[in-house]
Design a protein around this motif. Structure first.
Motif, mmCIF file in Angstrom:
data_model
loop_
_atom_site.group_PDB
_atom_site.id
_atom_site.type_symbol
_atom_site.label_atom_id
_atom_site.label_comp_id
_atom_site.label_asym_id
_atom_site.label_seq_id
_atom_site.Cartn_x
_atom_site.Cartn_y
_atom_site.Cartn_z
ATOM 1 N N ALA A 45 0.856 -1.189 0.000
ATOM 2 C CA ALA A 45 0.000 0.000 0.000
ATOM 3 C C ALA A 45 0.890 1.236 0.000
ATOM 4 C CB ALA A 45 -0.924 -0.009 1.215
ATOM 5 N N TRP A 46 0.689 2.098 -0.972
ATOM 6 C CA TRP A 46 1.506 3.305 -1.133
ATOM 7 C C TRP A 46 1.014 4.351 -0.142
ATOM 8 C CZ3 TRP A 46 1.256 6.942 -5.968
ATOM 9 C CH2 TRP A 46 2.306 7.864 -5.921
ATOM 10 N N LEU A 47 1.872 4.740 0.780
ATOM 11 C CA LEU A 47 1.538 5.739 1.795
ATOM 12 C C LEU A 47 1.868 7.110 1.216
ATOM 13 C CD1 LEU A 47 0.425 6.120 4.620
ATOM 14 C CD2 LEU A 47 2.706 5.727 5.528
ATOM 15 N N ALA A 48 0.898 7.717 0.523
ATOM 16 C CA ALA A 48 1.165 8.969 -0.184
ATOM 17 C C ALA A 48 -0.014 9.927 -0.186
ATOM 18 C CB ALA A 48 1.577 8.679 -1.630
ATOM 19 N N LEU A 49 -1.225 9.417 -0.388
ATOM 20 C CA LEU A 49 -2.389 10.275 -0.530
ATOM 21 C C LEU A 49 -2.621 11.079 0.745
ATOM 22 C CD1 LEU A 49 -4.675 11.099 -2.430
ATOM 23 C CD2 LEU A 49 -6.026 9.220 -1.486
ATOM 24 N N ARG A 91 -6.005 12.662 7.286
ATOM 25 C CA ARG A 91 -6.617 11.338 7.201
ATOM 26 C C ARG A 91 -7.439 11.249 5.930
ATOM 27 N NH1 ARG A 91 -7.656 6.455 6.723
ATOM 28 N NH2 ARG A 91 -8.859 5.290 8.261
ATOM 29 N N HIS A 92 -7.224 10.183 5.164
ATOM 30 C CA HIS A 92 -7.996 9.925 3.952
ATOM 31 C C HIS A 92 -8.603 8.533 4.082
ATOM 32 C CE1 HIS A 92 -8.933 10.937 -0.274
ATOM 33 N NE2 HIS A 92 -9.176 9.638 -0.289
ATOM 34 N N ILE A 93 -9.865 8.484 4.479
ATOM 35 C CA ILE A 93 -10.570 7.211 4.628
ATOM 36 C C ILE A 93 -10.785 6.617 3.239
ATOM 37 C CG2 ILE A 93 -12.726 6.141 5.406
ATOM 38 C CD1 ILE A 93 -12.822 8.411 7.548
ATOM 39 N N ALA A 96 -5.773 2.693 0.970
ATOM 40 C CA ALA A 96 -5.332 1.382 1.470
ATOM 41 C C ALA A 96 -4.263 1.498 2.552
ATOM 42 C CB ALA A 96 -4.825 0.518 0.312
ATOM 43 N N ALA A 97 -3.278 2.369 2.357
ATOM 44 C CA ALA A 97 -2.188 2.491 3.329
ATOM 45 C C ALA A 97 -2.693 3.102 4.630
ATOM 46 C CB ALA A 97 -1.049 3.326 2.747
ATOM 47 N N GLN A 98 -3.429 4.195 4.537
ATOM 48 C CA GLN A 98 -3.925 4.833 5.753
ATOM 49 C C GLN A 98 -4.925 3.940 6.487
ATOM 50 O OE1 GLN A 98 -5.100 8.859 5.951
ATOM 51 N NE2 GLN A 98 -3.511 9.593 4.558
ATOM 52 N N ASP A 99 -5.779 3.257 5.743
ATOM 53 C CA ASP A 99 -6.738 2.355 6.388
ATOM 54 C C ASP A 99 -6.014 1.221 7.109
ATOM 55 O OD1 ASP A 99 -8.778 3.950 5.413
ATOM 56 O OD2 ASP A 99 -9.436 2.507 3.893
ATOM 57 N N TYR A 100 -4.941 0.689 6.501
ATOM 58 C CA TYR A 100 -4.155 -0.367 7.147
ATOM 59 C C TYR A 100 -3.552 0.145 8.454
ATOM 60 C CZ TYR A 100 -0.383 -3.660 8.052
ATOM 61 O OH TYR A 100 0.479 -4.544 8.663
ATOM 62 N N ALA A 141 -11.970 21.053 15.305
ATOM 63 C CA ALA A 141 -13.310 20.752 14.808
ATOM 64 C C ALA A 141 -13.537 21.281 13.396
ATOM 65 C CB ALA A 141 -14.358 21.340 15.751
ATOM 66 N N ASN A 142 -12.892 22.374 13.042
ATOM 67 C CA ASN A 142 -13.111 22.992 11.732
ATOM 68 C C ASN A 142 -11.997 22.678 10.738
ATOM 69 O OD1 ASN A 142 -11.119 24.483 12.962
ATOM 70 N ND2 ASN A 142 -11.901 26.473 12.286
ATOM 71 N N ALA A 143 -11.337 21.518 10.919
ATOM 72 C CA ALA A 143 -10.217 21.152 10.032
ATOM 73 C C ALA A 143 -10.311 19.675 9.655
ATOM 74 C CB ALA A 143 -8.892 21.413 10.737
ATOM 75 N N ASN A 144 -9.569 19.298 8.634
ATOM 76 C CA ASN A 144 -9.478 17.890 8.274
ATOM 77 C C ASN A 144 -8.890 17.098 9.428
ATOM 78 O OD1 ASN A 144 -8.690 19.270 5.286
ATOM 79 N ND2 ASN A 144 -10.224 17.650 5.293
ATOM 80 N N GLN A 145 -9.254 15.831 9.518
ATOM 81 C CA GLN A 145 -8.667 14.965 10.525
ATOM 82 C C GLN A 145 -7.180 14.796 10.248
ATOM 83 O OE1 GLN A 145 -10.756 11.239 10.761
ATOM 84 N NE2 GLN A 145 -12.746 12.223 10.997
ATOM 85 N N THR A 146 -6.401 14.678 11.315
ATOM 86 C CA THR A 146 -4.967 14.473 11.156
ATOM 87 C C THR A 146 -4.667 12.991 11.016
ATOM 88 O OG1 THR A 146 -4.636 14.358 13.540
ATOM 89 C CG2 THR A 146 -4.399 16.515 12.511
ATOM 90 N N PHE A 147 -3.472 12.699 10.538
ATOM 91 C CA PHE A 147 -2.994 11.333 10.404
ATOM 92 C C PHE A 147 -1.505 11.349 10.680
ATOM 93 C CE2 PHE A 147 -0.854 7.984 8.095
ATOM 94 C CZ PHE A 147 -1.616 6.876 8.390
#
Length: 186
Positions: A45-49, A91-93, A96-100, A141-147
């Motif tokens: 899984a490419w950890l890039a997106l 966080r990008h639900i 594949a990489a982030q979900d893993y 609360a007013n921002a994208n989720q972090t990862f």
């Protein structure tokens, strides 16, 4: 899906001179394998997106010594390294990489071990790793989720013996396959 396009001439990324960080690629093996003998067995899984930063560090252990011959000056010897890659982004639900990585949020022990394939300025490095400091959500609360995740190398990494290529397109599960062709010696 067949790919019938190619990059526009002059837009290629370089690994020479002042190279951009985007020439580096980081993949995680979603099978959880820790085998360093065969990179072709992984589901990568490419950890890039939505990943905005990957910061390597050596996390070195050193020994400082001074002897009488040094006239009061000492020396330092690096006695070990625990290499790691600190990865941060949004966080990008569905990636594949982030979900893993997100599935490891509450894991401990061997469940956090897998392999990482890091292509650093054209050199492919394979390592058994531990996924540490997993943060698959959070923030204002007013921002994208972090990862974030820290990928800690366990022992010495290995180089790929041959010419590594990754599949052009991901499989249905979002992972890529690796192939290694022998290096030609002219």
């Amino acid at each position: 899906m067949t790919k019938n396009t190619k990059p526009i001439v002059g837009t290629e990324l370089t690994t020479k001179g002042a190279a951009l960080n985007v020439v580096n690629k980081l993949y995680l093996d979603t099978t959880g394998s820790t085998d360093l003998d065969d990179v072709t067995t992984g589901k990568w899984a490419w950890l890039a997106l939505d990943i905005t930063q990957i910061t390597p560090s050596a996390n070195e252990t050193s020994q400082s010594d001074a002897d009488y011959a040094g006239n009061g000056f000492g020396s330092t010897e690096i006695t070990s390294k625990r290499y790691q890659l600190a990865v941060t982004g949004k966080r990008h639900i569905g990636d594949a990489a982030q979900d893993y990585v997100a599935t490891k949020q509450f894991a401990i022990g061997n469940a956090l071990h897998t392999r990482a394939l890091w292509i650093d300025n054209g050199e492919a490095i394979l390592a058994e790793v531990t996924l540490s400091n997993v943060v698959p959500t959070g923030g204002n609360a007013n921002a994208n989720q972090t990862f974030q995740v820290t990928i800690v190398f366990n022992g010495a990494p290995v180089a790929i013996d041959g010419n590594l290529t990754m599949s052009d397109q991901p499989a249905e599960d979002g992972t890529y396959t690796a192939a290694v062709a022998p290096t030609s010696h002219d």
